[in-house]
Motif scaffolding. Structure first.
Motif, PDB file in Angstrom:
ATOM      1  N   ASP A  68       0.790  -1.401   0.150  1.00 48.86           N
ATOM      2  CA  ASP A  68      -0.383  -0.690  -0.472  1.00 48.86           C
ATOM      3  C   ASP A  68       0.889   1.372  -0.059  1.00 48.86           C
ATOM      4  OD1 ASP A  68      -1.620   2.452   0.178  1.00 48.86           O
ATOM      5  OD2 ASP A  68      -2.506   1.523   2.285  1.00 48.86           O
ATOM      6  N   PRO A  69       1.286   1.928  -0.822  1.00 44.10           N
ATOM      7  CA  PRO A  69       2.292   3.016  -1.268  1.00 44.10           C
ATOM      8  C   PRO A  69       1.540   4.098  -0.656  1.00 44.10           C
ATOM      9  CG  PRO A  69       1.832   2.049  -3.286  1.00 44.10           C
ATOM     10  CD  PRO A  69       1.171   1.474  -2.758  1.00 44.10           C
ATOM     11  N   GLU A  70       0.720   4.258   0.368  1.00 40.91           N
ATOM     12  CA  GLU A  70       0.211   4.942   1.237  1.00 40.91           C
ATOM     13  C   GLU A  70       0.096   4.450   2.368  1.00 40.91           C
ATOM     14  OE1 GLU A  70      -1.099   7.806  -0.687  1.00 40.91           O
ATOM     15  OE2 GLU A  70       0.054   7.262  -2.099  1.00 40.91           O
ATOM     16  N   ALA A  71       0.909   3.600   2.967  1.00 48.14           N
ATOM     17  CA  ALA A  71       0.774   3.096   4.145  1.00 48.14           C
ATOM     18  C   ALA A  71       1.297   4.453   5.128  1.00 48.14           C
ATOM     19  CB  ALA A  71       1.462   2.002   4.209  1.00 48.14           C
ATOM     20  N   GLU A  72       1.188   4.399   6.427  1.00 44.45           N
ATOM     21  CA  GLU A  72       1.623   5.146   7.266  1.00 44.45           C
ATOM     22  C   GLU A  72       3.327   4.294   7.858  1.00 44.45           C
ATOM     23  OE1 GLU A  72      -0.124   6.542  10.953  1.00 44.45           O
ATOM     24  OE2 GLU A  72      -1.669   7.346   9.936  1.00 44.45           O
ATOM     25  N   GLN A  73       4.202   4.731   7.934  1.00 43.44           N
ATOM     26  CA  GLN A  73       5.194   4.275   8.317  1.00 43.44           C
ATOM     27  C   GLN A  73       5.949   4.365   9.763  1.00 43.44           C
ATOM     28  OE1 GLN A  73       6.877   2.415   6.166  1.00 43.44           O
ATOM     29  NE2 GLN A  73       4.780   2.942   4.739  1.00 43.44           N
ATOM     30  N   HIS A  74       6.438   2.636  10.057  1.00 37.41           N
ATOM     31  CA  HIS A  74       6.011   3.720  12.022  1.00 37.41           C
ATOM     32  C   HIS A  74       7.713   2.625  11.977  1.00 37.41           C
ATOM     33  CE1 HIS A  74       2.251   4.293  12.636  1.00 37.41           C
ATOM     34  NE2 HIS A  74       2.118   2.903  11.725  1.00 37.41           N
ATOM     35  N   VAL A  75       8.958   3.193  13.060  1.00 36.31           N
ATOM     36  CA  VAL A  75      10.019   3.076  13.491  1.00 36.31           C
ATOM     37  C   VAL A  75      10.106   1.337  13.807  1.00 36.31           C
ATOM     38  CG1 VAL A  75      12.004   3.203  15.265  1.00 36.31           C
ATOM     39  CG2 VAL A  75      10.832   5.115  14.239  1.00 36.31           C
ATOM     40  N   ALA A  76       9.180   1.034  14.717  1.00 34.04           N
ATOM     41  CA  ALA A  76       8.898  -0.428  15.000  1.00 34.04           C
ATOM     42  C   ALA A  76       9.428  -1.961  13.599  1.00 34.04           C
ATOM     43  CB  ALA A  76       8.314  -1.067  16.183  1.00 34.04           C
ATOM     44  N   GLU A  77       8.518  -1.283  13.435  1.00 30.40           N
ATOM     45  CA  GLU A  77       8.186  -2.159  11.882  1.00 30.40           C
ATOM     46  C   GLU A  77       9.348  -2.185  11.058  1.00 30.40           C
ATOM     47  OE1 GLU A  77       4.219  -3.224   9.182  1.00 30.40           O
ATOM     48  OE2 GLU A  77       4.700  -0.789   9.107  1.00 30.40           O
ATOM     49  N   HIS A  78      10.256  -0.642  11.070  1.00 30.15           N
ATOM     50  CA  HIS A  78      11.536  -0.860  10.228  1.00 30.15           C
ATOM     51  C   HIS A  78      11.875  -1.252  10.578  1.00 30.15           C
ATOM     52  CE1 HIS A  78      10.972   2.411   5.910  1.00 30.15           C
ATOM     53  NE2 HIS A  78       9.582   2.986   7.303  1.00 30.15           N
ATOM     54  N   ALA A  79      12.271  -1.272  12.012  1.00 29.30           N
ATOM     55  CA  ALA A  79      13.362  -2.650  12.668  1.00 29.30           C
ATOM     56  C   ALA A  79      12.611  -3.811  12.354  1.00 29.30           C
ATOM     57  CB  ALA A  79      12.939  -2.158  13.661  1.00 29.30           C
ATOM     58  N   ASP A  80      11.854  -4.197  12.031  1.00 31.12           N
ATOM     59  CA  ASP A  80      11.247  -5.416  12.224  1.00 31.12           C
ATOM     60  C   ASP A  80      11.889  -6.144  11.040  1.00 31.12           C
ATOM     61  OD1 ASP A  80      10.229  -7.947  13.486  1.00 31.12           O
ATOM     62  OD2 ASP A  80       8.644  -7.691  11.148  1.00 31.12           O
ATOM     63  N   ASP A  81      11.606  -5.542   9.959  1.00 30.74           N
ATOM     64  CA  ASP A  81      12.449  -5.683   8.307  1.00 30.74           C
ATOM     65  C   ASP A  81      13.928  -5.590   8.652  1.00 30.74           C
ATOM     66  OD1 ASP A  81      10.413  -4.985   7.245  1.00 30.74           O
ATOM     67  OD2 ASP A  81      11.045  -3.106   6.870  1.00 30.74           O
ATOM     68  N   ALA A  82      14.183  -5.257   9.641  1.00 34.35           N
ATOM     69  CA  ALA A  82      15.788  -5.184   9.628  1.00 34.35           C
ATOM     70  C   ALA A  82      15.970  -7.142  10.390  1.00 34.35           C
ATOM     71  CB  ALA A  82      16.177  -4.502  10.371  1.00 34.35           C
ATOM     72  N   PHE A  83      15.118  -6.786  11.429  1.00 37.39           N
ATOM     73  CA  PHE A  83      14.964  -8.334  12.365  1.00 37.39           C
ATOM     74  C   PHE A  83      14.519  -9.597  10.891  1.00 37.39           C
ATOM     75  CE2 PHE A  83      12.128 -11.201  14.335  1.00 37.39           C
ATOM     76  CZ  PHE A  83      12.944 -12.238  14.638  1.00 37.39           C
ATOM     77  N   ARG A  84      13.990  -9.646  10.231  1.00 39.88           N
ATOM     78  CA  ARG A  84      13.884  -9.852   9.049  1.00 39.88           C
ATOM     79  C   ARG A  84      15.070 -10.660   8.492  1.00 39.88           C
ATOM     80  NH1 ARG A  84       9.729 -12.450  11.991  1.00 39.88           N
ATOM     81  NH2 ARG A  84       8.424 -10.995  12.626  1.00 39.88           N
ATOM     82  N   ILE A  85      15.843  -9.530   7.868  1.00 41.92           N
ATOM     83  CA  ILE A  85      16.778 -10.155   7.117  1.00 41.92           C
ATOM     84  C   ILE A  85      17.732 -10.314   7.838  1.00 41.92           C
ATOM     85  CG2 ILE A  85      18.956  -9.001   6.118  1.00 41.92           C
ATOM     86  CD1 ILE A  85      16.978  -6.844   4.538  1.00 41.92           C
ATOM     87  N   LEU A  86      17.724 -10.357   9.792  1.00 45.19           N
ATOM     88  CA  LEU A  86      18.944 -10.921  10.190  1.00 45.19           C
ATOM     89  C   LEU A  86      18.980 -12.933  10.221  1.00 45.19           C
ATOM     90  CD1 LEU A  86      19.690  -8.363  12.934  1.00 45.19           C
ATOM     91  CD2 LEU A  86      21.095  -8.980  11.032  1.00 45.19           C
TER      92      LEU A  86
END
Length: 278
Positions: A68-86
Motif C-alpha cells: 500500500d503506497p499510502e501506508a503510514e510508516q513506523h520505526v518498529a516496523e522498519h526495525a522488524d524488517d531489519a530483524f527479518r533480514i538478520l
C-alpha cells in the motif's frame, strides 16, 4: 564494485530488495535518508574483506516496494524488517549492525527489541530529537515542514527542513549542478524520486520517535554512538550527543558531517572496522 548477490524478501506489507557480498560474520548496514543500499557503495567492498556485508533499500525506497503506497510508516516496523533480514542471513547468530541517520534510529529500536540478535551496533547521528530539552521546537519544525509540503510542494518543504537542520536554522544557498558520472547521476535521480515519500512519511514518524533510554542503558556495552566531526551543533549531531550523555558513554567522532559515509568512505570504513573489533 564487487558483484553482490541480490535478493528479495517478503515482509509485512512490503517486499525488500537486499544485497549481500563478502564472507565472514554478518554485518548489516542500514541506510538513512533516501540513500538506499547504494549509499554504502563506497565502503561495502572494503568491509566485505572481513564480513558478510548485507544492506537493503528500506521499505518504500527505491527497489523495496510497499503493498500500500499510502501506508503510514513506523520505526518498529522498519526495525522488524531489519530483524527479518538478520533471521534470513544469520539465523540464530548475533550480527553487527550499522545505521546512519534514520537508519540509526532503526538500529536503536532493533537493539532494544531484539538484543539477542545484535552483537554490536553503531548508530551514526540518529535524529532522535525527543531526547533534547528543546524537543518542542523541533516538533514545531516538523509541523512546518509537513504544512509546507502540503501547501507549497516538495522543494519549499525541503528548504524549510534543511534550514532547521543547520545550526541556528540559517537558510542554505542552493548548490550548483555538477556533471555527475552515470552511476552517481542514477543515484541522484533515485534520491529525488524518493524524496516525497521520505519527507512526507519517514521524517515525521522517525523524528517523533522516543528511544527507550532505560532499555538502552542496559545494552550500552554493545552500542556505539557516533557523530560527524563537521556537524557539531547541527540538529542530527545534538540528539546523538545528548543520548550519549544520558547513557554515560563517549560520543565517537567520525570524519565529515552527516553524510561522512559518502564524503570520507575510506576513513569512515576504517573507524567502523575498529568499532566492531573492540
Amino acid at each position: 564494485m564487487t558483484d553482490a548477490t541480490i535478493g528479495s524478501l517478503r515482509v509485512n506489507g512490503a517486499t525488500l530488495h537486499y544485497e549481500v557480498r563478502g564472507y565472514g560474520p554478518l554485518l548489516l548496514l542500514i541506510p538513512g535518508g533516501t540513500g538506499g543500499a547504494a549509499s554504502f557503495d563506497g565502503v561495502a567492498d572494503d568491509l566485505a574483506a572481513e564480513y558478510t556485508v548485507a544492506t537493503y533499500d528500506p521499505r518504500g525506497m527505491s527497489r523495496s516496494t510497499l503493498d500500500d503506497p499510502e501506508a503510514e510508516q513506523h520505526v518498529a516496523e522498519h526495525a522488524d524488517d531489519a530483524f527479518r533480514i538478520l533471521e534470513l542471513l544469520s539465523p540464530g547468530e548475533p550480527a553487527r549492525v550499522f545505521g546512519a541517520s534514520s537508519g540509526a534510529i532503526t538500529t536503536l529500536h532493533l537493539l532494544t527489541a531484539h538484543p539477542e540478535r545484535v552483537e554490536r551496533a553503531v548508530a551514526h547521528e540518529p535524529p532522535v530529537v525527543e531526547v533534547l530539552p528543546d524537543a518542542a521546537e523541533h516538533r514545531a519544525l516538523l509541523a512546518r515542514v509537513q504544512q509546507t509540503l502540503h501547501t507549497q510542494g516538495l522543494m519549499p518543504a525541503m528548504a524549510v527542513f534543511a534550514a532547521g537542520l543547520k545550526e541556528g536554522g540559517a537558510p542554505t544557498e542552493p548548490k550548483a549542478q555538477l556533471q555527475l558520472p552515470p552511476r552517481a547521476a542514477a543515484r541522484a535521480e533515485q534520491t529525488m524520486a524518493d524524496l516525497p515519500y521520505f519527507v512526507g512519511r519517514i521524517v515525521p514518524s522517525f523524528m517523533s520517535y522516543a528511544p527507550d533510554i532505560h532499555r538502552l542503558e542496559t545494552l550500552s556495552d554493545r552500542l556505539v554512538l557516533a557523530c560527524g566531526q563537521d556537524s557539531r551543533g547541527e540538529l542530527p549531531y545534538r540528539p546523538a550527543a545528548a543520548l550519549a550523555e544520558r547513557l554515560g558513554m563517549e560520543l565517537q567522532q567520525y570524519p565529515g558531517g552527516h553524510t561522512g559515509l559518502t564524503t570520507h568512505p575510506a576513513e569512515f570504513g576504517a573507524l567502523l572496522r575498529a568499532a566492531f573489533r573492540s
